[in-house]
Design a protein around this motif. Structure first.
Motif, PDB file in Angstrom:
ATOM      1  N   GLU A  85      31.727 -33.175  20.229  1.00 15.28           N
ATOM      2  CA  GLU A  85      32.139 -31.861  19.760  1.00 15.28           C
ATOM      3  C   GLU A  85      33.182 -31.306  20.730  1.00 15.28           C
ATOM      4  OE1 GLU A  85      28.687 -29.394  19.508  1.00 15.28           O
ATOM      5  OE2 GLU A  85      28.390 -29.343  21.668  1.00 15.28           O
ATOM      6  N   CYS A  86      34.019 -30.413  20.231  1.00 11.09           N
ATOM      7  CA  CYS A  86      35.030 -29.806  21.107  1.00 11.09           C
ATOM      8  C   CYS A  86      34.538 -28.431  21.553  1.00 11.09           C
ATOM      9  CB  CYS A  86      36.383 -29.737  20.393  1.00 11.09           C
ATOM     10  SG  CYS A  86      36.567 -28.339  19.268  1.00 11.09           S
ATOM     11  N   TYR A  87      35.324 -27.778  22.391  1.00  9.75           N
ATOM     12  CA  TYR A  87      34.910 -26.473  22.904  1.00  9.75           C
ATOM     13  C   TYR A  87      34.697 -25.458  21.778  1.00  9.75           C
ATOM     14  CZ  TYR A  87      35.109 -22.026  25.350  1.00  9.75           C
ATOM     15  OH  TYR A  87      34.827 -20.762  25.799  1.00  9.75           O
ATOM     16  N   ASP A  88      35.483 -25.600  20.702  1.00  7.58           N
ATOM     17  CA  ASP A  88      35.408 -24.620  19.618  1.00  7.58           C
ATOM     18  C   ASP A  88      34.500 -25.042  18.468  1.00  7.58           C
ATOM     19  OD1 ASP A  88      37.108 -22.445  20.497  1.00  7.58           O
ATOM     20  OD2 ASP A  88      38.741 -23.895  20.418  1.00  7.58           O
ATOM     21  N   CYS A  89      33.825 -26.191  18.593  1.00  7.88           N
ATOM     22  CA  CYS A  89      32.954 -26.642  17.493  1.00  7.88           C
ATOM     23  C   CYS A  89      31.824 -25.660  17.222  1.00  7.88           C
ATOM     24  CB  CYS A  89      32.360 -28.008  17.823  1.00  7.88           C
ATOM     25  SG  CYS A  89      33.367 -29.384  17.264  1.00  7.88           S
ATOM     26  N   ASN A  90      31.336 -25.041  18.299  1.00  4.25           N
ATOM     27  CA  ASN A  90      30.284 -24.044  18.137  1.00  4.25           C
ATOM     28  C   ASN A  90      30.850 -22.679  18.415  1.00  4.25           C
ATOM     29  OD1 ASN A  90      27.773 -25.507  17.621  1.00  4.25           O
ATOM     30  ND2 ASN A  90      28.365 -26.524  19.530  1.00  4.25           N
ATOM     31  N   LYS A 118      33.098 -29.012  10.256  1.00  6.13           N
ATOM     32  CA  LYS A 118      33.791 -27.818   9.762  1.00  6.13           C
ATOM     33  C   LYS A 118      34.463 -27.050  10.900  1.00  6.13           C
ATOM     34  CE  LYS A 118      31.190 -27.338   5.580  1.00  6.13           C
ATOM     35  NZ  LYS A 118      29.976 -26.853   4.960  1.00  6.13           N
ATOM     36  N   CYS A 119      34.593 -27.710  12.040  1.00  4.60           N
ATOM     37  CA  CYS A 119      35.195 -27.012  13.186  1.00  4.60           C
ATOM     38  C   CYS A 119      36.599 -26.537  12.822  1.00  4.60           C
ATOM     39  CB  CYS A 119      35.259 -27.945  14.387  1.00  4.60           C
ATOM     40  SG  CYS A 119      36.130 -27.225  15.788  1.00  4.60           S
ATOM     41  N   TYR A 120      36.894 -25.297  13.164  1.00  6.70           N
ATOM     42  CA  TYR A 120      38.210 -24.750  12.800  1.00  6.70           C
ATOM     43  C   TYR A 120      39.296 -25.208  13.766  1.00  6.70           C
ATOM     44  CZ  TYR A 120      37.995 -21.097  16.398  1.00  6.70           C
ATOM     45  OH  TYR A 120      37.949 -20.430  17.589  1.00  6.70           O
ATOM     46  N   VAL A 121      38.922 -26.053  14.708  1.00  6.84           N
ATOM     47  CA  VAL A 121      39.937 -26.599  15.615  1.00  6.84           C
ATOM     48  C   VAL A 121      40.059 -28.119  15.477  1.00  6.84           C
ATOM     49  CG1 VAL A 121      40.534 -26.948  18.054  1.00  6.84           C
ATOM     50  CG2 VAL A 121      39.774 -24.711  17.265  1.00  6.84           C
ATOM     51  N   CYS A 122      38.939 -28.845  15.571  1.00 11.30           N
ATOM     52  CA  CYS A 122      39.064 -30.300  15.664  1.00 11.30           C
ATOM     53  C   CYS A 122      38.786 -31.042  14.358  1.00 11.30           C
ATOM     54  CB  CYS A 122      38.220 -30.857  16.806  1.00 11.30           C
ATOM     55  SG  CYS A 122      36.454 -30.860  16.495  1.00 11.30           S
ATOM     56  N   SER A 123      38.437 -30.353  13.268  1.00 11.43           N
ATOM     57  CA  SER A 123      38.221 -31.080  12.009  1.00 11.43           C
ATOM     58  C   SER A 123      39.587 -31.508  11.448  1.00 11.43           C
ATOM     59  CB  SER A 123      37.475 -30.198  11.014  1.00 11.43           C
ATOM     60  OG  SER A 123      38.299 -29.139  10.613  1.00 11.43           O
TER      61      SER A 123
END
Ligand SMILES: Nc1ncnc2c1ncn2[C@@H]1O[C@H](COP(=O)(O)OP(=O)(O)OP(=O)(O)O)[C@@H](O)[C@H]1O
Ligand SMILES: [Zn+2]
Length: 628
Positions: A157-162, A432-437
């Motif tokens: 997961e990336c920093y912005d996933c959550n 559904k991450c708004y950064v890494c998806s």
């Protein structure tokens, strides 16, 4: 000092050949730089935008008194070279968010290590590392708590996933009408400071709120008939102008805030059917009660009696009024500062007087300072442990053992396995991450006729979504450019509202951040009112979207149930993120304060029982951070 190499010998080569970017030379960064140099890393670039403050010296041991005022990066480099002069360290006194640090710049590094203190920079470095496909080790500390995690495009997961929770905020009517905790009174006293001396904000009104939905119906009529209503109405217009008329006469201020306004609140009788009603104070009869258990305590540790509060209020008002009279044209107001004696005395005195009125426990000046200043002490040993863990994660990455990388938590108390350092296997990316998806999407709820393009750029795109230089096109088949990163190209759009560009419920916007190599589609949902009077809400996962009616029916009222942040990234105009506290910690530890929360255990790859992260992570800010 001798070169000490603690890395396994097989690693030696890859450590020597690696090039490391350390972002931030503060509490964690100083420890990290020392560790890297002593572990055999010999090609390091350290970047920090700040200069050394005297308050850094107790824990950022690469800095000495004579360095105060100098660049952190430059001095950190010099001091670290003292451990091993044969390594190459490049220091940059700059923000990592500047455009020269582009994806090509990031690509030169083997591993990037974040030692930052704010979400915007963390989120930015996360995007740059994803775009450059460079592994990132992210870290944070808050008091005795800390965490380290490894991030790699497609592998974790990336920093912005959550989505991160915003700070705790309080409904306006709790602050203005029905405080029940010391923090409510502290927030009120800070608002009062701003109303009297600072930059007045209508959202920070301190007078009774007759629009309180709980008192609806009779609040206006009953309260207005009350003798106190005049003061309530007059001062609602401008507390400051009213105070100036009497030259900040303390007895008048006291009379309004601790007597008249309280009587006015009492007249809103529905508020008190299930609550203890407040007791107005009288200037001529201020209680002198002194606690008998304060013998050996120093001034800041003592809880002041109401009479002592009044004394402190009178003297601080005198100083602050004098200061505000001396302000010149450019600075037209005072700025509250926890380190300013008069400002702190004012907030301590007024918050405790209000607590007294509402039968809420009073707080010492020391406690008020910690709560009003959002202070969690930075602890050198926590930073040291975290910096050590960062290097261990780097070793695994350099050995190519990605599957051994962990999200490691440092807890304040031992967990069920009797450990304070608790590793958890890395979660995979949120699809559904708004950064890494693969196709990042968010939904933004706002009022299209009220939100200007300028606010949309500043608050939504830059503020909440951490973009740096956004370009935005309306997906209207005509290619309407709403915002251009080219200077001057869309200046005339900025003061217009989104509806002026035919943006309405369901309109899609295509956003691009060239610098971050980041594309994002935004779906706009037009809402007249958002819960808790938010100006906008960003929802990272559209399936979390509430039906229109459900949100609108909550209107401007305080929300009770839906203040939980995940999985939406919510932001309000007033969210003031405490930058130091960007830490996730583990729930469900034995003896942990959060033990009552359910914890789901899973087996990590190493076979060790640990606690799963995503759904069990609790942002520290959810519990401990207050919005002021
Ligand atoms: N955009 C950025 N670019 C480079 N460095 C940054 C950026 N944002 C923050 N930093 C640096 O990250 C470091 C974080 O360190 P730390 O959390 O110890 O903060 P601090 O400012 O040194 O201490 P404190 O906030 O407790 O006074 C700081 O030195 C800060 O200057
Ligand atoms: Zn992600």
């Amino acid at each position: 000092m001798a070169d000490v190499n603690v890395a396994p010998s097989l690693l030696d080569d890859s450590i020597r050949k690696s090039k490391i970017l350390v972002v931030g030379a503060g509490g964690i960064g100083c420890e990290l730089l020392k560790n890297l140099v002593l572990s055999g890393f010999n090609d390091i670039l350290v970047i920090d935008l700040d200069t050394i403050d005297v308050s850094n010296l107790n824990r950022q041991f690469l800095f000495q008194k004579e360095h105060v005022g100098k660049s952190k990066a430059v001095i950190a480099r010099e001091s670290a070279l003292g451990f091993n002069p044969n390594v190459t360290i490049v220091a940059k006194h700059d923000s990592v968010m500047n455009s020269e640090y582009n994806v090509t710049f990031f690509k030169q590094f083997t591993v990037v290590m974040n030692a930052l203190d704010n979400r915007a920079a963390r989120s930015h470095v996360n995007r740059m590392c994803l775009a450059a496909n460079v592994p990132l080790i992210e870290s944070g500390t808050a008091g005795y708590l800390g965490q380290v995690t490894a991030i790699r495009k497609g592998l974790s997961e990336c920093y912005d996933c959550n989505p991160k929770a915003g700070q705790k905020s309080f409904p306006g009517c709790t602050i203005r009408n029905t405080p029940s905790e010391p923090i409510h009174c502290i927030v009120w006293a800070k608002h009062l400071f701003n109303q009297l001396f600072g930059e007045a904000d209508p959202d920070e009104d301190v007078s009774p709120d007759t629009a309180d939905p709980e008192a609806a119906g009779d609040a206006g009529s009953v309260a207005l008939q009350n003798q106190a209503s005049e003061a309530g109405n007059v001062t609602r217009v401008s507390t400051r102008a009213w105070a100036q008329q009497s030259e900040y006469d303390p007895s008048k201020l006291f009379g309004k805030f601790f007597c008249d306004d309280i009587k006015y609140l009492l007249s809103m009788d529905k508020l008190w059917t299930k609550r203890t009603p407040p007791t107005p104070l009288s200037w001529d009869n201020i209680p002198e009660e002194i606690s008998d258990q304060q013998g050996g305590l120093i001034k800041d540790q003592k809880v002041w009696s109401p009479a002592e509060c009044v004394q402190a209020m009178v003297s601080s008002i005198k100083i602050l009024y004098q200061r505000s009279k001396e302000l010149n044209g450019e600075e037209s107001f005072l700025v509250w500062d926890k380190d300013d004696e008069a400002s702190m005395d004012f907030v301590t005195a007024c918050s405790n007087l209000r607590s007294h009125v509402f039968s809420i426990p009073k707080k010492s000046r020391f406690d008020v300072k910690a709560m009003a200043g959002n202070i969690i002490p930075a602890i050198a040993t926590t930073n040291a442990v975290i910096a050590g863990l960062i290097v261990f994660e780097a070793f695994k990455i350099l050995e190519g053992k990605w599957e051994e990388c962990r999200h490691v938590y440092l807890n304040s108390k031992p967990n069920a396995l009797n450990k304070v350092i608790a590793p958890s296997s890395l979660d995979s990316a949120n699809p559904k991450c708004y950064v890494c998806s693969p196709h990042p999407e968010v939904t933004v709820l706002l009022n299209v006729s009220q939100m200007t393009v300028q606010s949309f750029e500043d608050k939504v795109l830059r503020g909440a979504l951490h973009m740096i230089s956004p370009d935005v096109m309306v997906d209207d088949g005509k290619g309407t450019v709403l915002i251009s990163s080219e200077e001057g190209e869309t200046t005339e759009n900025m003061s217009k509202s989104l509806s002026d560009f035919n943006i309405s419920d369901g309109t899609r916007l295509r956003c691009e951040d060239f610098h971050q190599e980041y594309d994002l589609n935004i779906t706009i949902i037009d809402r007249e009112h958002l819960e808790e009077n938010r100006e906008f809400t960003v929802i990272a996962d559209p399936s979390q979207l509430q039906p229109k009616a459900a949100v609108e029916s909550s209107g401007p009222q305080p929300s009770t149930s839906s203040s939980k942040p995940a999985p939406s990234t919510r932001a309000t105009e007033s969210v003031e993120i405490d930058e130091d506290l960007d830490v996730i910690f583990q729930k469900g530890c034995a003896n942990d304060d959060h033990q009552q929360e359910p914890s789901i255990r899973k087996r990590s790859i190493s076979g060790q029982a640990d606690i799963g992260s995503a759904s069990k992570k609790l942002r520290l800010s959810e519990n401990d951070i207050i919005e002021l």
